[in-house]
Design a protein around this motif. Structure first.
Motif, PDB file in Angstrom:
ATOM      1  N   HIS A   1       7.554   8.713  -9.786  1.00  0.00           N
ATOM      2  CA  HIS A   1       7.338   8.708  -7.857  1.00  0.00           C
ATOM      3  C   HIS A   1       8.792   7.807  -6.941  1.00  0.00           C
ATOM      4  O   HIS A   1       9.062   7.927  -6.451  1.00  0.00           O
ATOM      5  N   ARG A   2       8.667   6.155  -7.656  1.00  0.00           N
ATOM      6  CA  ARG A   2       9.230   5.592  -6.418  1.00  0.00           C
ATOM      7  C   ARG A   2      10.814   5.249  -7.295  1.00  0.00           C
ATOM      8  O   ARG A   2      11.350   5.814  -6.079  1.00  0.00           O
TER       9      ARG A   2
ATOM     10  N   LEU B   1       7.446   7.432  -2.345  1.00  0.00           N
ATOM     11  CA  LEU B   1       6.759   5.638  -2.228  1.00  0.00           C
ATOM     12  C   LEU B   1       5.160   6.071  -2.215  1.00  0.00           C
ATOM     13  O   LEU B   1       4.043   5.200  -2.887  1.00  0.00           O
TER      14      LEU B   1
ATOM     15  N   ALA C   1       3.509   7.288  -5.277  1.00  0.00           N
ATOM     16  CA  ALA C   1       3.911   6.264  -6.092  1.00  0.00           C
ATOM     17  C   ALA C   1       2.796   4.764  -5.716  1.00  0.00           C
ATOM     18  O   ALA C   1       1.794   4.209  -6.526  1.00  0.00           O
TER      19      ALA C   1
ATOM     20  N   ARG D   1       5.652  -4.390  -5.561  1.00  0.00           N
ATOM     21  CA  ARG D   1       7.262  -3.828  -6.060  1.00  0.00           C
ATOM     22  C   ARG D   1       7.357  -3.152  -4.724  1.00  0.00           C
ATOM     23  O   ARG D   1       8.580  -2.717  -3.944  1.00  0.00           O
ATOM     24  N   LEU D   2       6.076  -2.088  -4.543  1.00  0.00           N
ATOM     25  CA  LEU D   2       6.021  -1.081  -3.625  1.00  0.00           C
ATOM     26  C   LEU D   2       6.207  -2.237  -2.390  1.00  0.00           C
ATOM     27  O   LEU D   2       6.521  -1.377  -1.284  1.00  0.00           O
TER      28      LEU D   2
ATOM     29  N   ASP E   1       9.755  -2.760  -1.677  1.00  0.00           N
ATOM     30  CA  ASP E   1      10.086  -0.897  -1.026  1.00  0.00           C
ATOM     31  C   ASP E   1      10.071  -0.952   0.334  1.00  0.00           C
ATOM     32  O   ASP E   1      11.311  -0.442   1.293  1.00  0.00           O
TER      33      ASP E   1
END
Length: 899
Positions: A764-765, A770, A773, A802-803, A806
């Motif tokens: 998904h990422r 996002l 994810a 990480r998300l 992002d």
């Protein structure tokens, strides 16, 4: 993630969203909050937030709605929407949940104890007067306790204490039945064996595991640490209204972890000690029965017709000779009922005679011993023998099949004997077909069986151990048909896995290899048998270790390994295998030592104790080579591949897997080849060598499907899905990962589910989805915390970091990666430490802190260099990329975006 580090078992949980749940969840995800964080900000229980999101709790209090809105920074318009959704449609259905009902059958002919029942909150509503002359004629007490535990949300704890035989358990069970209808979430009953002769007191960790399983948590979902188990137990009960009976407690320390922290539950505890250390408990001390109640109990048990004509004075003398103790009174009444020619006075004379013979005992024990002796002497010779031998059984209860083996009699005859002892009140049947005896009766039987010849006692226990060994093997073969080669065979003369050719498991089926006397037609029956008998199996293994039955101990250790691992019973498994290892070494049994070491290595590996796992498995490998056992060598090599790969030492892991595959193909060991191929493929994948990884995992998938090895199939699919993902083939990745998730949930393989969810989060990422994810990683974190798996907690927290990056939240990213680094360091996972350092560096760079970024990228590069690897198992975490970023991090050039 290191190859093989996160592979093992659970079932997915369905989600039934409502408009409220979906909206609340969407607002929370936009705020990048976990359920735990939202609950903390709102000052609510995390389970309440979870129930709102899944649709189980659809009508929250208005105060809770406003707290949630404030925690989410919602405006008035959004608050109004949330309130409207919270109101929901009229009579909205709740998600169904089958509550447990574990209370034993109520005591027959229960009389008296009206004062105690009223104090508990379960008064006698028949109008019987209590000791003070007050009659309870309504259910005010029940209503009161229901209101106390339900409305105020407080936990009511009542501790009942008194001497042995006084009727504490009978009182607690009777009271529990009277109020059970007011506890819609069910009832739990646990015998803690605080004073049971021959049975060790239940450890809180084991009891918590059993309670959590009864509450719907599969064994593999139960945390390892006792404190974590207690916290999960309290969380589950926080918004449930349950009735919990903890019988036969030794002391406060045994009970305290088992008490709910909040909610509307009622807890009844029985103990021979007054539990003054439980500050939250109301204590009720139970004394002997008043004479009038004792006579009523005697009459109700013997029958009105059997006491007709007896004067009240004679009846009073009988119950006084019984010490006014309910157990002794029931036993004496049962004797009278069984002898139509006896009068009450005749019974009194016999009791007086027996008590004179027991003058050295104190009054209470003398009364019970006299009643027991009278009952025992009235049994037939076969029934007396059964009474004695049943006291040898170290477990908590016994079924007819096991009793038949112990008594060396057909099952039908054993059932007749058990029923005869039940009629004489020398046994209880708390659940249909399962028999147990009071602690005092067990102790009396143990005194009698001590006079049995040693050879006869040992022969009886050999038969019992044989029975359980055969039944356990049959159950495991039904549940795990694809790996029978890792377990000893059921009958005498068959070879033991890992033993030299022609060797047999010593002691197993020594009584002649009788036919299996437990009917198990399918896997469901096998699961039910294991659910009922696992406490007995573990108790028998302890008995075998303590009383010189090493062959049976080794057989149970090897047979139950897969069951204990699958149920997450790692502590019990490790203890069992350690005892088997000691027994094998004492015997000089190289094959048994190798088997125990292999099992210990596997348990310690799945518990993330890799150094200990490598040491155990290396010793097993040495023995396997010394005795020429290729199957054992194959298993040891694969185990070493898992443990070294989990530490990021991939070239070393590949060498182990390569040799394991060679052996497996030479001896035609399909399951061994499958395991080695999966480990080999995942190690290559972790090193970025996709072609080699794909070839190995594709071959593994073929073998898994041909052999029907569903766990192997899902593991291979998870690996292939990640390869497709790394190659940018999102369609193929989604197909593999979706199928793997289906298999994981169908087979209850929870670690497989975690692997699939994490890979879906990456997918998904990569597609820019996002929020989807975030959902995957939060579900991973939730499951990982439930089962106490810190490796997967790292994956979830690192992925969420990480998300955050992002989504332009570098501060939150920094905090997530700090938590992830602490986890990886604690676990000794060097490759994961490199990944966390890279995440910290990216977040620091985005925050305009080049010195901090330089520090973490330098640390990541140093770890990769020290491992002799150019890359960690994550795209972009490689030496070349990190060197380039280090060159870019200067005071003038600071990266502001994530990868």
């Amino acid at each position: 993630m290191p190859a093989g580090a996160r592979d093992g078992t659970d079932a997915g949980r369905p989600t039934a969203e409502t408009g409220l749940g979906a909206s609340l969840r969407a607002w929370r995800e936009r705020a990048l909050l976990t359920q735990e964080q939202l609950a903390a900000r709102a000052g609510l229980n995390v389970r309440t937030v979870r129930r709102l999101e899944t649709g189980e709790l659809r009508r929250p209090r208005s105060a809770s709605v406003r707290l949630l809105a404030e925690a989410l920074d919602l405006g008035e318009a959004d608050l109004a929407t949330l309130k409207r959704l919270a109101a929901g449609p009229p009579r909205a259905p709740r998600r169904t949940r089958v509550p447990p009902h574990q209370l034993p059958a109520d005591v027959t002919a229960f009389v008296g104890r009206t004062r105690e029942l009223a104090l508990i909150g379960a008064p006698d509503t028949t109008g019987t007067a209590d000791a003070t002359g007050t009659a309870d004629t309504d259910a005010a007490g029940i209503a009161g306790i229901a209101g106390t535990t339900g409305t105020a949300g407080t936990v009511m704890v009542t501790a009942i204490d008194g001497m042995a035989g006084i009727g504490k358990t009978a009182l607690a069970v009777h009271a529990a039945h009277r109020v059970a209808a007011h506890f819609p979430d069910g009832d739990l009953f646990m015998d803690l064996h605080g004073h049971t002769q021959g049975v060790p007191a239940a450890e809180p960790a084991q009891t918590l595991a059993r309670l959590l399983e009864a509450l719907g948590f599969p064994g593999e979902a139960i945390p390892l640490d006792t404190g974590d188990r207690a916290a999960l137990y309290r969380s589950i009960l926080a918004d449930r209204k349950m009735l919990i009976v903890l019988d036969n407690a030794a002391d406060e320390a045994q009970v305290r972890p088992l008490l709910p922290g909040a909610g509307g539950s009622l807890v009844l505890i029985t103990s021979r000690r007054r539990l003054v250390g439980l500050d939250e408990a109301r204590t009720i001390s139970v004394d002997v029965l008043p004479v009038a109640e004792a006579i009523a109990l005697f009459t109700g048990t013997a029958g009105e017709e059997r006491v007709a004509g007896a004067s009240r004075e004679v009846l009073a003398d009988v119950v006084r000779r019984c010490g006014l103790l309910p157990l002794a009174i029931r036993l004496a009444a049962a004797r009278l009922k069984a002898h139509p020619a006896w009068s009450v006075r005749h019974l009194l004379e016999r009791l007086e005679e027996h008590q004179r013979l027991l003058s050295e005992l104190h009054a209470g024990r003398r009364s019970i011993a006299a009643a027991l002796d009278l009952s025992y002497r009235e049994l037939s010779a076969a029934e007396q023998r059964a009474y004695r031998l049943l006291a040898l059984h170290p477990g908590t209860d016994i079924a007819a099949g096991a009793a038949a083996a112990l008594l060396a009699t057909p099952a039908a005859r054993a059932t007749v004997t058990l029923d005869r002892l039940l009629e004489a009140h020398l046994l209880q049947e708390p659940n249909p077909g399962r028999y147990r005896c009071h602690d005092l009766i067990r102790a009396h039987g143990a005194e009698r069986v001590a006079g049995e010849p040693e050879a006869d006692r040992r022969a009886a226990m050999t038969r019992l151990l044989d029975h359980y060994g055969r039944a356990a093997s049959a159950a495991m073969d039904l549940l795990y048909p694809y790996d029978p080669g890792t377990r000893p065979r059921r009958s005498s003369g068959e070879s033991v896995p890992g033993a030299t050719p022609g060797a047999t498991m010593p002691g197993v089926a020594a009584s002649g290899g009788a036919a299996l006397d437990v009917f198990m037609p399918d896997a469901d029956a096998a699961t039910a048998w294991l659910d009922a008998e696992l406490p007995n199996l573990l108790a028998l293994a302890q008995y075998a270790a303590d009383h010189g039955f090493p062959g049976h101990l080794q057989h149970l250790s090897a047979t139950l390994h897969r069951c204990l691992r699958g149920r997450g019973r790692y502590a019990e498994a490790e203890s069992l295998h350690a005892r088997a290892l000691s027994a094998a070494r004492d015997l000089g049994d190289d094959a048994g030592e190798m088997e125990a070491l292999l099992q210990l290595g596997e348990i310690r590996s799945v518990s993330s104790r890799y150094e200990a796992a490598v040491a155990d498995t290396t010793d097993a490998l040495r023995i396997a080579r010394a005795i020429g056992d290729e199957a054992g060598e194959l298993r040891a090599l694969s185990g070493l591949g898992v443990s070294t790969g989990s530490r990021g030492r991939f070239p070393e892991a590949l060498a182990y897997y390569t040799r394991a595959m060679e052996i497996a193909r030479t001896i035609g060991h399909r399951t061994g080849e499958l395991d080695a191929l999966i480990g080999f493929g995942n190690a290559h994948r972790a090193m970025g060598e996709r072609e080699q990884a794909a070839r190995a995992l594709t071959r593994a998938l073929e073998i898994a499907r041909v052999t029907g090895h569903r766990i192997g199939e899902l593991r291979a699919l998870n690996g292939l899905g990640r390869i497709h993902l790394a190659a940018g083939d999102h369609g193929a990745a989604a197909a593999c990962l979706g199928r793997a998730l289906d298999l994981a949930r169908a087979t209850g393989h929870r670690l497989g589910e975690l692997s699939g969810l994490t890979a879906l989060g990456l997918l998904h990422r990569g597609q820019g989805r996002l929020e989807a994810a975030v959902d995957c990683y939060r579900r991973v974190l939730e499951i990982a915390r439930e089962i106490g798996n810190r490796n997967w907690q790292f994956e979830a927290i690192h992925g969420l970091g990480r998300l955050h990056h992002d989504l332009g939240r570098p501060g939150e990213a920094l905090e997530s990666h700090r938590t992830a680094l602490a986890l990886a360091s604690d676990l000794g996972q060097r490759g994961d430490q490199a990944r966390a350092h890279d995440g910290l560096a990216c977040a620091a760079a985005a925050l305009g802190r080049p010195d901090l970024a330089r520090h973490h990228w330098s640390a990541a590069l140093a770890i990769l260099t020290g491992l002799g690897a150019d890359r960690a198992e994550e795209s972009g975490v490689d030496a070349e990329t990190i060197r380039a970023r280090l060159a870019e991090v200067t005071p003038e050039v600071i990266p502001r975006t994530g990868r």
